[in-house]
Design a protein around this motif. Structure first.
Motif, PDB file in Angstrom:
ATOM      1  N   ASP A   1     -38.107   8.341  77.312  1.00  0.00           N
ATOM      2  CA  ASP A   1     -39.049   8.566  76.212  1.00  0.00           C
ATOM      3  C   ASP A   1     -40.496   8.525  76.680  1.00  0.00           C
ATOM      4  O   ASP A   1     -40.886   7.702  77.514  1.00  0.00           O
ATOM      5  CB  ASP A   1     -38.895   7.490  75.141  1.00  0.00           C
ATOM      6  N   GLY A   2     -41.309   9.383  76.079  1.00  0.00           N
ATOM      7  CA  GLY A   2     -42.750   9.292  76.252  1.00  0.00           C
ATOM      8  C   GLY A   2     -43.274   9.710  77.614  1.00  0.00           C
ATOM      9  O   GLY A   2     -44.456   9.512  77.899  1.00  0.00           O
ATOM     10  N   ASN A   3     -42.438  10.292  78.451  1.00  0.00           N
ATOM     11  CA  ASN A   3     -42.900  10.831  79.733  1.00  0.00           C
ATOM     12  C   ASN A   3     -43.252  12.299  79.506  1.00  0.00           C
ATOM     13  O   ASN A   3     -42.435  13.206  79.700  1.00  0.00           O
ATOM     14  CB  ASN A   3     -41.826  10.668  80.804  1.00  0.00           C
ATOM     15  N   LYS A   4     -44.478  12.523  79.086  1.00  0.00           N
ATOM     16  CA  LYS A   4     -44.877  13.844  78.603  1.00  0.00           C
ATOM     17  C   LYS A   4     -45.024  14.881  79.703  1.00  0.00           C
ATOM     18  O   LYS A   4     -45.180  16.067  79.424  1.00  0.00           O
ATOM     19  CB  LYS A   4     -46.180  13.718  77.806  1.00  0.00           C
ATOM     20  N   GLN A   5     -44.998  14.431  80.956  1.00  0.00           N
ATOM     21  CA  GLN A   5     -45.087  15.386  82.055  1.00  0.00           C
ATOM     22  C   GLN A   5     -43.725  15.939  82.468  1.00  0.00           C
ATOM     23  O   GLN A   5     -43.651  16.842  83.298  1.00  0.00           O
ATOM     24  CB  GLN A   5     -45.752  14.722  83.269  1.00  0.00           C
ATOM     25  N   LEU A   6     -42.669  15.405  81.899  1.00  0.00           N
ATOM     26  CA  LEU A   6     -41.333  15.907  82.255  1.00  0.00           C
ATOM     27  C   LEU A   6     -41.188  17.364  81.839  1.00  0.00           C
ATOM     28  O   LEU A   6     -40.828  18.221  82.647  1.00  0.00           O
ATOM     29  CB  LEU A   6     -40.245  15.059  81.600  1.00  0.00           C
ATOM     30  N   GLY A   7     -41.422  17.639  80.580  1.00  0.00           N
ATOM     31  CA  GLY A   7     -41.397  19.005  80.084  1.00  0.00           C
ATOM     32  C   GLY A   7     -40.080  19.718  80.342  1.00  0.00           C
ATOM     33  O   GLY A   7     -39.068  19.120  80.739  1.00  0.00           O
ATOM     34  N   ASP A   8     -40.093  21.009  80.122  1.00  0.00           N
ATOM     35  CA  ASP A   8     -38.889  21.822  80.278  1.00  0.00           C
ATOM     36  C   ASP A   8     -38.379  21.835  81.715  1.00  0.00           C
ATOM     37  O   ASP A   8     -37.172  21.835  81.954  1.00  0.00           O
ATOM     38  CB  ASP A   8     -39.169  23.260  79.829  1.00  0.00           C
ATOM     39  N   SER A   9     -39.298  21.829  82.671  1.00  0.00           N
ATOM     40  CA  SER A   9     -38.884  21.868  84.074  1.00  0.00           C
ATOM     41  C   SER A   9     -38.134  20.592  84.458  1.00  0.00           C
ATOM     42  O   SER A   9     -37.167  20.637  85.225  1.00  0.00           O
ATOM     43  CB  SER A   9     -40.102  22.069  84.983  1.00  0.00           C
ATOM     44  N   GLY A  10     -38.567  19.459  83.912  1.00  0.00           N
ATOM     45  CA  GLY A  10     -37.880  18.212  84.193  1.00  0.00           C
ATOM     46  C   GLY A  10     -36.478  18.191  83.612  1.00  0.00           C
ATOM     47  O   GLY A  10     -35.519  17.755  84.270  1.00  0.00           O
ATOM     48  N   VAL A  11     -36.345  18.656  82.370  1.00  0.00           N
ATOM     49  CA  VAL A  11     -35.030  18.674  81.727  1.00  0.00           C
ATOM     50  C   VAL A  11     -34.090  19.644  82.434  1.00  0.00           C
ATOM     51  O   VAL A  11     -32.882  19.386  82.558  1.00  0.00           O
ATOM     52  CB  VAL A  11     -35.172  19.031  80.233  1.00  0.00           C
ATOM     53  N   LYS A  12     -34.636  20.735  82.923  1.00  0.00           N
ATOM     54  CA  LYS A  12     -33.799  21.682  83.670  1.00  0.00           C
ATOM     55  C   LYS A  12     -33.221  21.018  84.924  1.00  0.00           C
ATOM     56  O   LYS A  12     -32.035  21.195  85.248  1.00  0.00           O
ATOM     57  CB  LYS A  12     -34.618  22.913  84.048  1.00  0.00           C
ATOM     58  N   LEU A  13     -34.058  20.249  85.623  1.00  0.00           N
ATOM     59  CA  LEU A  13     -33.585  19.523  86.803  1.00  0.00           C
ATOM     60  C   LEU A  13     -32.548  18.468  86.409  1.00  0.00           C
ATOM     61  O   LEU A  13     -31.504  18.329  87.063  1.00  0.00           O
ATOM     62  CB  LEU A  13     -34.761  18.854  87.510  1.00  0.00           C
ATOM     63  N   LEU A  14     -32.827  17.724  85.364  1.00  0.00           N
ATOM     64  CA  LEU A  14     -31.929  16.659  84.922  1.00  0.00           C
ATOM     65  C   LEU A  14     -30.567  17.219  84.515  1.00  0.00           C
ATOM     66  O   LEU A  14     -29.523  16.587  84.740  1.00  0.00           O
ATOM     67  CB  LEU A  14     -32.556  15.908  83.755  1.00  0.00           C
ATOM     68  N   SER A  15     -30.570  18.412  83.937  1.00  0.00           N
ATOM     69  CA  SER A  15     -29.329  19.017  83.457  1.00  0.00           C
ATOM     70  C   SER A  15     -28.355  19.348  84.580  1.00  0.00           C
ATOM     71  O   SER A  15     -27.147  19.437  84.358  1.00  0.00           O
ATOM     72  CB  SER A  15     -29.641  20.279  82.639  1.00  0.00           C
ATOM     73  N   THR A  16     -28.875  19.516  85.793  1.00  0.00           N
ATOM     74  CA  THR A  16     -27.970  19.743  86.924  1.00  0.00           C
ATOM     75  C   THR A  16     -27.115  18.507  87.187  1.00  0.00           C
ATOM     76  O   THR A  16     -26.019  18.615  87.745  1.00  0.00           O
ATOM     77  CB  THR A  16     -28.756  20.104  88.206  1.00  0.00           C
ATOM     78  N   GLY A  17     -27.601  17.347  86.787  1.00  0.00           N
ATOM     79  CA  GLY A  17     -26.796  16.137  86.869  1.00  0.00           C
ATOM     80  C   GLY A  17     -25.878  15.997  85.672  1.00  0.00           C
ATOM     81  O   GLY A  17     -24.715  15.608  85.808  1.00  0.00           O
ATOM     82  N   LEU A  18     -26.392  16.341  84.492  1.00  0.00           N
ATOM     83  CA  LEU A  18     -25.591  16.215  83.268  1.00  0.00           C
ATOM     84  C   LEU A  18     -24.355  17.105  83.298  1.00  0.00           C
ATOM     85  O   LEU A  18     -23.321  16.778  82.706  1.00  0.00           O
ATOM     86  CB  LEU A  18     -26.448  16.569  82.046  1.00  0.00           C
TER      87      LEU A  18
END
Length: 376
Positions: free
Chosen positions: A109-126
């Motif tokens: 939560d509240g890590n505003k620099q993650l953005g779409d690019s961060g979630v895209k990276l995280l999804s490779t783990g999910l």
């Protein structure tokens, strides 16, 4: 605050939780923590590092080496408001892909620099078969419909384990983002039970996609939070086409401060009466323009023995402490933003290592208490 691995020997003596919020920790502390996590005597299950803005990408990389180790037993990692860059998600994704990862709950939560690019990276783990993550918090992370696409792909993967997802206060998801998420909710592989979209500036048309998901015979959604979106009566009317369907398994629906009138109460009551097998038991309507006569259709259902409905509808605007239930975190209320915050940032001299023994065997902690974080 300088910490060494010796500071964490407490982990080997039955302690399962350590809280280090707002302690001005840096990546060097993460090195010590990672070493402790890799220790063959490690018993740590829950680690709270929120509000440490200097951890950085390097700190998360170091922590992730601990998460990937076979000795690590950590199942909850809290990193909210740590000013993490999107690249941090690459290290976390690698940990999720590890065949020895035990992580179940991840708070970003509240890590505003993650953005779409961060979630895209995280999804490779999910999406990975080794991922065992159950709960993911991504409140206020500057996400758009692009993130919904990445998350939808992960939710639809044949190894999906995610059951609870919080996307509260991501204002750019839009109707297109909800459509993508709803498509995933309809997929047979999706196991999501809780979706929180509170305060996302969603239009009423978003309810059409969500209703389609509720009608799906493969949807597992049990808790839907749409509070603080200007859905209006038209949005609720669309949503009711899902609630009235026999396939709908929704148990809790939150519609606080959605600009609703008594017409929405009538729509909701009609939908539930047309679906007597509906499992809906909790309906939250606080903060809408409802009067006693407006809620009468729902009040009738509450006293009907054929239903087990609890409706909270009256009382004007939502009490401050009930809005955007962001955490405990110590029930400290921020008067300017209007939602619960963690304990105020302490001075360095007061920052202490706090640990909590597992005196009550918390391994079976219920989701509601964990997801709300008010009992952490």
């Amino acid at each position: 605050m300088a910490l060494t691995a010796s500071n964490f020997m407490v982990m080997g003596s039955g302690e399962e939780s350590i809280r280090l919020q707002y302690c001005n920790l840096t990546d060097s502390s993460c090195s010590s923590l990672a070493a402790a996590l890799r220790s063959d005597s490690s018993s740590l299950r829950r680690l709270y590092l929120s509000g440490n803005e200097q951890l950085g990408d390097s700190g998360v990389k170091l922590l992730s080496t601990g998460l990937e180790h076979p000795n690590c037993r950590l199942d909850t990692l809290c990193l909210w408001e740590c000013h993490l860059p999107d690249s941090s998600c690459s290290s976390l994704a690698a940990a999720l892909r590890s065949d020895s990862s035990s992580l179940r709950h991840l708070d970003l939560d509240g890590n505003k620099q993650l953005g779409d690019s961060g979630v895209k990276l995280l999804s490779t783990g999910l999406e990975h078969p080794n991922c065992r993550l159950d709960t993911l918090w991504l409140q206020e992370c500057k996400l758009s419909d692009s993130s919904c696409s990445s998350l939808a792909a992960a939710l639809s993967s044949n190894s999906s384990s995610l059951r609870h997802l919080d996307l509260t206060m991501n204002y750019d998801l839009g109707d297109s983002g909800v459509k993508l998420l709803s498509t995933a909710l309809e997929h047979p592989n999706c196991r999501l039970e809780t979706l929180k979209l509170q305060g996302c500036d969603l239009p009423d048309s978003s309810c059409s996609s969500l209703a389609a998901a509720l009608r799906s015979n493969s949807s597992s959604l049990r808790h839907l939070d749409l509070s603080k979106n200007e859905l209006g009566d038209s949005g609720v009317k669309l949503l009711c086409t899902g609630l009235e369907h026999p396939n709908c398994g929704l148990e809790t629906l939150e519609l606080q401060e959605c600009n609703l009138t008594g017409r929405s109460c009538s729509s909701l009551a009609a939908a539930l009466r047309s679906n007597p097998s509906s499992p809906l038991t909790e309906l939250e309507l606080w903060g809408n323009a409802l009067n006693q006569s407006g809620v009468e259709p729902l009040s009738a259902l509450q006293i009907d023995p054929a239903y087990n409905l609890t409706t909270r509808a009256m009382g004007g605007r939502i009490p401050r402490q009930q809005r955007f239930q962001k955490a405990t975190r110590a029930n400290a209320i921020d008067d300017t933003e209007g939602f619960e915050k963690d304990v105020p940032k302490p001075t360095d001299s007061k920052c202490q290592l706090r640990s909590q023994a597992n005196s009550n065997n918390n391994s079976g902690i219920q989701f509601n208490s964990l997801f709300n974080r008010s009992n952490w």
